[in-house]
Motif scaffolding. Structure first.
Motif, PDB file in Angstrom:
ATOM      1  N   GLY A 213      48.752  55.501  32.478  1.00 13.53           N
ATOM      2  CA  GLY A 213      47.727  56.486  32.821  1.00 13.53           C
ATOM      3  C   GLY A 213      46.432  55.884  33.344  1.00 13.53           C
ATOM      4  O   GLY A 213      45.403  56.564  33.380  1.00 13.53           O
ATOM      5  N   ILE A 214      46.468  54.602  33.737  1.00 16.67           N
ATOM      6  CA  ILE A 214      45.294  54.013  34.369  1.00 16.67           C
ATOM      7  C   ILE A 214      45.244  54.538  35.809  1.00 16.67           C
ATOM      8  O   ILE A 214      46.270  54.576  36.493  1.00 16.67           O
ATOM      9  CB  ILE A 214      45.385  52.464  34.387  1.00 16.67           C
ATOM     10  CG1 ILE A 214      45.672  51.897  32.991  1.00 16.67           C
ATOM     11  CG2 ILE A 214      44.119  51.840  34.992  1.00 16.67           C
ATOM     12  CD1 ILE A 214      44.604  52.123  31.968  1.00 16.67           C
ATOM     13  N   ASN A 215      44.060  54.930  36.234  1.00 16.91           N
ATOM     14  CA  ASN A 215      43.924  55.470  37.587  1.00 16.91           C
ATOM     15  C   ASN A 215      44.232  54.376  38.617  1.00 16.91           C
ATOM     16  O   ASN A 215      43.595  53.314  38.591  1.00 16.91           O
ATOM     17  CB  ASN A 215      42.495  55.972  37.782  1.00 16.91           C
ATOM     18  CG  ASN A 215      42.361  56.791  39.051  1.00 16.91           C
ATOM     19  OD1 ASN A 215      43.047  56.546  40.045  1.00 16.91           O
ATOM     20  ND2 ASN A 215      41.484  57.780  39.013  1.00 16.91           N
ATOM     21  N   PRO A 216      45.204  54.607  39.520  1.00 13.73           N
ATOM     22  CA  PRO A 216      45.557  53.575  40.501  1.00 13.73           C
ATOM     23  C   PRO A 216      44.361  53.083  41.325  1.00 13.73           C
ATOM     24  O   PRO A 216      44.388  51.964  41.821  1.00 13.73           O
ATOM     25  CB  PRO A 216      46.600  54.267  41.382  1.00 13.73           C
ATOM     26  CG  PRO A 216      47.221  55.278  40.481  1.00 13.73           C
ATOM     27  CD  PRO A 216      46.101  55.764  39.597  1.00 13.73           C
ATOM     28  N   SER A 217      43.320  53.901  41.442  1.00 13.15           N
ATOM     29  CA  SER A 217      42.157  53.397  42.185  1.00 13.15           C
ATOM     30  C   SER A 217      41.397  52.354  41.365  1.00 13.15           C
ATOM     31  O   SER A 217      40.496  51.697  41.877  1.00 13.15           O
ATOM     32  CB  SER A 217      41.236  54.553  42.594  1.00 13.15           C
ATOM     33  OG  SER A 217      40.691  55.160  41.444  1.00 13.15           O
ATOM     34  N   ASN A 218      41.783  52.191  40.107  1.00 15.28           N
ATOM     35  CA  ASN A 218      41.169  51.151  39.266  1.00 15.28           C
ATOM     36  C   ASN A 218      42.078  49.940  39.055  1.00 15.28           C
ATOM     37  O   ASN A 218      41.941  49.222  38.067  1.00 15.28           O
ATOM     38  CB  ASN A 218      40.771  51.734  37.901  1.00 15.28           C
ATOM     39  CG  ASN A 218      39.623  52.713  38.008  1.00 15.28           C
ATOM     40  OD1 ASN A 218      39.018  52.851  39.076  1.00 15.28           O
ATOM     41  ND2 ASN A 218      39.316  53.399  36.924  1.00 15.28           N
ATOM     42  N   PHE A 219      43.020  49.738  39.955  1.00 15.19           N
ATOM     43  CA  PHE A 219      43.822  48.510  39.925  1.00 15.19           C
ATOM     44  C   PHE A 219      43.124  47.517  40.861  1.00 15.19           C
ATOM     45  O   PHE A 219      43.055  47.758  42.070  1.00 15.19           O
ATOM     46  CB  PHE A 219      45.242  48.728  40.448  1.00 15.19           C
ATOM     47  CG  PHE A 219      46.082  49.716  39.666  1.00 15.19           C
ATOM     48  CD1 PHE A 219      45.626  50.288  38.478  1.00 15.19           C
ATOM     49  CD2 PHE A 219      47.357  50.068  40.123  1.00 15.19           C
ATOM     50  CE1 PHE A 219      46.421  51.198  37.768  1.00 15.19           C
ATOM     51  CE2 PHE A 219      48.142  50.968  39.413  1.00 15.19           C
ATOM     52  CZ  PHE A 219      47.674  51.540  38.254  1.00 15.19           C
ATOM     53  N   ARG A 220      42.611  46.425  40.333  1.00 21.89           N
ATOM     54  CA  ARG A 220      41.942  45.450  41.211  1.00 21.89           C
ATOM     55  C   ARG A 220      42.913  44.328  41.539  1.00 21.89           C
ATOM     56  O   ARG A 220      43.218  43.472  40.687  1.00 21.89           O
ATOM     57  CB  ARG A 220      40.730  44.824  40.517  1.00 21.89           C
ATOM     58  CG  ARG A 220      39.622  45.749  40.210  1.00 21.89           C
ATOM     59  CD  ARG A 220      38.859  46.223  41.438  1.00 21.89           C
ATOM     60  NE  ARG A 220      38.031  47.352  41.034  1.00 21.89           N
ATOM     61  CZ  ARG A 220      38.401  48.629  41.121  1.00 21.89           C
ATOM     62  NH1 ARG A 220      39.560  48.970  41.670  1.00 21.89           N
ATOM     63  NH2 ARG A 220      37.607  49.592  40.683  1.00 21.89           N
ATOM     64  N   VAL A 221      43.393  44.359  42.755  1.00 17.94           N
ATOM     65  CA  VAL A 221      44.334  43.336  43.203  1.00 17.94           C
ATOM     66  C   VAL A 221      43.526  42.246  43.899  1.00 17.94           C
ATOM     67  O   VAL A 221      42.959  42.462  44.977  1.00 17.94           O
ATOM     68  CB  VAL A 221      45.382  43.930  44.157  1.00 17.94           C
ATOM     69  CG1 VAL A 221      46.372  42.856  44.587  1.00 17.94           C
ATOM     70  CG2 VAL A 221      46.115  45.080  43.477  1.00 17.94           C
ATOM     71  N   ILE A 222      43.447  41.087  43.275  1.00 20.94           N
ATOM     72  CA  ILE A 222      42.572  40.023  43.757  1.00 20.94           C
ATOM     73  C   ILE A 222      43.344  39.088  44.691  1.00 20.94           C
ATOM     74  O   ILE A 222      44.413  38.578  44.330  1.00 20.94           O
ATOM     75  CB  ILE A 222      41.978  39.267  42.550  1.00 20.94           C
ATOM     76  CG1 ILE A 222      41.089  40.253  41.749  1.00 20.94           C
ATOM     77  CG2 ILE A 222      41.187  38.037  42.992  1.00 20.94           C
ATOM     78  CD1 ILE A 222      40.676  39.763  40.402  1.00 20.94           C
ATOM     79  N   SER A 223      42.782  38.884  45.868  1.00 21.48           N
ATOM     80  CA  SER A 223      43.481  38.062  46.871  1.00 21.48           C
ATOM     81  C   SER A 223      43.495  36.589  46.467  1.00 21.48           C
ATOM     82  O   SER A 223      42.515  36.077  45.923  1.00 21.48           O
ATOM     83  CB  SER A 223      42.794  38.182  48.223  1.00 21.48           C
ATOM     84  OG  SER A 223      42.862  39.515  48.660  1.00 21.48           O
ATOM     85  N   THR A 224      44.608  35.953  46.759  1.00 17.76           N
ATOM     86  CA  THR A 224      44.715  34.508  46.541  1.00 17.76           C
ATOM     87  C   THR A 224      44.821  33.828  47.909  1.00 17.76           C
ATOM     88  O   THR A 224      45.049  34.493  48.922  1.00 17.76           O
ATOM     89  CB  THR A 224      45.964  34.173  45.716  1.00 17.76           C
ATOM     90  OG1 THR A 224      47.113  34.673  46.416  1.00 17.76           O
ATOM     91  CG2 THR A 224      45.896  34.782  44.330  1.00 17.76           C
TER      92      THR A 224
END
Lengths: 508, 508
Positions: A213-224
């Protein structure tokens, strides 16, 4: 259906009138199936590694409803051989180099067989005390082998649990972290919670976060980046967290990886855990594939810093010979898991639970029912001993090193990302393309020929590999870890790769 | 540890230098374990049904770290017999009448053995086409046997999937329903979603809802009554929904049950689904235990109204002889599941998936990796045929009827809730207590003596039963369904119950 004739012995519908678990019939059929499987392993190299059937293969061979009358095991095994085997991709084939290994072994197999035979449901201690206690014991054994800090072991106030998959481990710990945070900031703030992961983290983590139930807009995908060998950069993590805090959001959970799926990158656990601690975040370390290698002293440094994490998991069914499914999860604070996942129905009430002297594993996982998976790990650890388990893993790593050298010595190919464990990432090199073409080939051309190469290899049936795309580069993943794989399979694969590449380069 | 001497053959640490899956060693050890299990079933009546060990039983018998050197299977099996067996609660014992059955069978066992032997990871079609296709086929077979509406079958646009447990089925469908609703009303409204269940629904449902991020203050637990035989009252459901809508909340999901855990109550599916449809809610039908009985025409009416539900599940590992774990879930709209649970990483990209001609089951469940569970159902359905499966189930129901008659004819006992399937709910009756006491006994006294009865029976080791509390009444649950249970075990249990009750009544 011609293949479904009833065996004369089975004309009488009362054949099984007594019991579906008659010990003598069990014994007879059990021996038959053991021989069937031993023969299967003996002949496994005769089958195409990746199944070559077309969609809807089985539909044309099986009837469209269940049989009314019983059928003898002989007929079922015959159909298995005739119709099911061609539809299998043979994960135990010594020439299966795709994805990551999913290795079984005699000991892992027998552990599962015994578990299925007893068929106990170990949801709480009383439902089968030995199932819980053996799990407590082997999880401490394994944790010590990995030199996990004492705080992850039962003997140090933490503890381990066997779940099915890493997805379950991620979801369980995420629910624990989430509920712990919501108890502080209020249930209504669930929309403010943020999770962090690298762009190389396993895709299952985003799925787990979505289920939680975490809002997908709050997924921080950090670039490598290639410069960091595709590992998480602590500064990028910190920047992302600061931005969220400034935006009124609440950093919750970071998923770090030891041995990413694409290229076995290793995130720097120490620096990452330090940052997370400043922000009171939960850090989970996913070492699904590479974790097993850390029982060898020469690989243990990849876990340095794990002492700062809240939870750690690896899949013993990948590279610890424990057959699917067997995910090992250790947590420092079992009470966080239990607060999120416990249920206390009257029907399961019992004196042992009331005494608080025992572990009830139903409160450490998503599901209530659970198999006696600890038997597998117990058999694997005892049957092979630490000495052989290290040897198996080093054997695979040495074979990968050998393969890497073969690739590196051949000018038509290149290594795409430096090898750390038993996965080699390679491709036909741009220079080989240019030697063959009159006009300079584009990056798309290089990607295309590598895509054609992997497709042509897999279509041959002799090997199975999968591809990846990293930093825009399409490459081939060659993962070693099968229980039957030896140098000759690696060499045969290499010969095949060279031949198919030659043919493709000539035709390009 | 004296019991961990190294077998002479194993002094050489290089014993396993070649392969952990040598076919001949696999064959030798495999036969040994089959014989071990056949003997176990033959001797199972000699063991106490519920383990009689104290907490920390195993700790004193096993070393505190994994062995460095390998140990022979003979030693491991010896320790298994000596230390693990006493710590097992024997779920396959013919005198295990606790909770619900968790029945294996020769066919269910062999299906799991073959699945473990192949050890394929069927997350998508290409990873083993036959694993997916056999699952498609057997789920349609089973759905037809249950006379599920065509809309739940692949042949009718829906489809079935094998998950581990009902908890997973509930969580998967809840995530599907939740995301479907949030797409309409906006992600930020997750706090408004309400789920509905009866006070008799399985406790796992609240856990699933909690994991899915539904606010626990939005769990509507609807009270049931003895007059309704503890089934959900449609009017109560409607009132609860109306109150929530008026309060600005959003009704999301209702979990109905066919065969509740405590007393096998059956919720009226038709009326409940009609109400849910008015409010655009998802209805899941949990028939974990009783669903299997509905392959017999005389029980099928309990599923009447299921055509209005969105999803339906039962545990084939409970009463369909398929060994743990095997939860069958059918959904009408697979796309709702897929939208909530799909992942499309490049590494799993393949032509078959791109063609959209195949099912990728990873998108129908929580986890990515999945075992080849369909083999179990295929073997069970073919080995026994519909005729014997119906006979096994009717046999258990007939034994329960026999037990119920024995109870009903004895004035010291009473039936607490009318029997529907193979579970009998009974207790020492208040009148028996009053005949024995000089002063009129209270309801607490009656509860206490029944609590003592179940504890004394379980401590005897001859039987295992569990209790329940319903409408303030403490009662004993006698659940029949073991693969080895016969009339003589039921009669022995009844004699034991009478004897223990006599002794307790005299002492009271």
């Amino acid at each position: 259906m011609g293949s479904f004739n009833i065996h004369p012995d089975f004309q009488n519908e009362f054949s099984y009138a007594t019991s579906p678990l008659d010990p003598e019939e069990f014994r007879r059929q059990g021996h038959m199936v053991i021989d069937y499987l031993a023969d299967y392993y003996q002949n496994i190299e005769k089958y195409p590694v990746r199944s070559q059937v077309e969609p809807n293969h089985l539909k044309s061979h099986l009837p469209d409803s269940a049989p009314y009358n019983p059928e003898p095991i002989e007929n079922i095994l015959r159909d298995l051989q005739k119709h099911i085997i061609p539809g299998l991709t043979h994960w135990q084939s010594p020439s299966h180099f795709a994805l990551f290994p999913c290795a079984t072994s005699t000991a892992g197999f027998l552990g599962e067989v015994l578990s299925t035979g007893f068929n106990v449901v170990g949801f709480n201690w009383i439902s089968s005390p030995a199932a819980t206690e053996l799990e407590n014991i082997v999880m401490d054994w394994f944790g010590k082998l990995l030199k996990l800090p004492g705080s992850f072991l039962f003997s140090g106030g933490g503890g381990g649990v066997l779940q099915g998959t890493t997805c379950e481990a991620m979801l369980s710990t995420l629910a624990a972290a989430r509920d712990q945070m919501l108890r502080k900031i209020g249930r209504n703030n669930i929309g403010k919670l943020v999770v962090y992961l690298s762009d190389q983290a396993h895709f299952s983590f985003q799925k787990a976060a979505q289920i939680a139930g975490i809002n997908p807009s709050n997924f921080r995908v950090i670039s490598t980046t290639k410069d960091d060998e595709f590992s998480l950069c602590p500064n990028s993590v910190r920047s992302a967290i600061i931005a969220d805090v400034e935006g009124g959001l609440v950093p919750l959970y970071l998923c770090a990886t030891v041995g990413t799926t694409l290229s076995t990158a290793v995130d720097p656990l120490g620096p990452i855990c330090n940052i997370a601690e400043e922000y009171d975040m939960w850090v989970h370390v996913d070492a699904a594939y590479a974790g097993s290698a850390c029982i060898c002293p020469e690989f243990r440094h990849f876990l340095d810093g794990v002492e700062g994490a809240n939870s750690f998991s690896l899949n013993a069914h990948k590279w610890f010979f424990s057959s699917l499914d067997c995910c090992c999860l250790w947590v420092k604070d079992p009470s966080a898991l239990i607060k999120a996942l416990s249920t206390k129905p009257e029907i399961l009430r019992n004196q042992a639970t009331d005494s608080k002297q025992v572990v009830d594993y139903k409160d450490w996982q998503i599901s209530l029912s659970r198999r006696f998976r600890a038997l597998k790990l117990w058999l694997v650890l005892r049957s092979y001993g630490v000495v052989n388990l290290q040897k198996f893993i080093r054997g695979h790593v040495n074979m990968a090193e050998h393969f890497e050298q073969l690739v590196a010595m051949n000018k038509r190919f290149e290594i795409v990302v430096p090898r750390k464990f038993s996965l080699v990432c390679f491709r036909i090199s741009p220079s080989a393309m240019n030697q063959n073409c009159k006009i300079l080939s584009t990056e798309e051309d290089v990607n295309l020929i590598n895509q054609k190469l992997v497709e042509s290899l897999n279509a041959s049936g002799h090997v199975y590999m999968t591809h990846g795309v990293i930093g825009g580069i399409y490459f081939i993943r060659f993962a070693i870890g099968g229980p039957l794989t030896d140098y000759r399979h690696v060499d045969m694969a290499w010969t095949l790769i060279k031949d198919h590449a030659d043919a493709l380069l000539k035709a390009f």
